[in-house]
Design a protein around this motif. Structure first.
Motif: not given
Length: 246
Positions: A214-221
């Motif tokens: 599963p992917f790790f989202e970075t949008q809000n990091l």
């Protein structure tokens, strides 16, 4: 028996480099044309995938891919995986259909034929040079802006000690992913070390297990999350390697 194994291993290594070179020679005019303009890179990528599959099939390697999340066509990602073998390059090309650009060490440019195209299509890094490392970010940003994905082996190279299951990860892939809001796709290669490690007298045909996690989202990091993100991704791959019996 040992003598027969040595003969096989020598032949197997030589055969690998023949398989690397012959498709490049055959496709050379088309490969060369495809690198003349940056916008033609997707065509180069298609031929690179054919090249990779010829090598894997010719060596008797059979990828078995398990996907926990599907990669969306046309979307940019940061692909990361463990690094134990030169076949990691071929297997990554075979598994991922979205055009991506490798970030890799400049030493591979010395390989005849392969190095010619590697130098002109990949983002090269001299890990001894801080300036080179900064230039990597600039070039990667340009590729991402063009709609391509990026692939980095975050260990920073193949561990010299083959008993190391998974080395510590460098920051680069995670810094780039956060800066450009790229989803991180962790991929575990389960058998590449056994199939074709950097130990000369070793290797054998067989299955190559691959797991796309599963992917790790970075949008809000933000960059402050980089260290935690890096370790979380590493633990996912490490856990899977141990599940594979490494």
């Amino acid at each position: 028996m040992r003598a027969l194994k040595i003969v096989f291993w020598i032949f197997y290594r030589v055969w690998f480099y023949i398989l690397m070179g012959v498709p490049i020679i055959i496709m050379f005019p088309f490969l060369f044309i495809s690198i003349l303009k940056e916008k033609w890179y997707p065509y180069f990528f298609i031929m690179a995938r054919i090249w990779a599959k010829v090598i894997l099939f010719g060596m008797g390697f059979f990828p078995k891919v398990e996907r926990e999340e599907e990669i969306i066509e046309g979307k940019s990602y940061m692909f990361v995986s463990n690094h134990t073998s030169m076949t990691d390059i071929m297997l990554m090309l075979a598994v991922v259909k979205n055009p991506f650009v490798f970030v890799g060490k400049k030493e591979l440019t010395k390989i005849p034929l392969f190095g010619f195209f590697y130098k002109r299509t990949c983002i090269l890094v001299d890990r001894k040079s801080s300036r080179s490392r900064m230039e990597v970010f600039e070039r990667a940003q340009k590729k991402i802006n063009q709609g391509f994905s990026i692939c980095i082996f975050p260990e920073g190279g193949v561990p010299s000690d083959e008993s190391v299951i998974l080395d510590e990860f460098k920051d680069g892939a995670f810094r780039l992913a956060i800066d450009h809001h790229l989803p991180i796709v962790p991929i575990t290669f389960g058998d590449n070390k056994k199939r074709f490690s950097y130990t000369f007298l070793s290797g054998s045909p067989g299955e190559m297990r691959v797991k796309v996690h599963p992917f790790f989202e970075t949008q809000n990091l933000k960059q402050e999350s980089k260290k935690t993100l890096k370790e979380d991704v590493r633990q996912v791959i490490l856990k899977q390697l141990k599940a594979y019996g490494q």
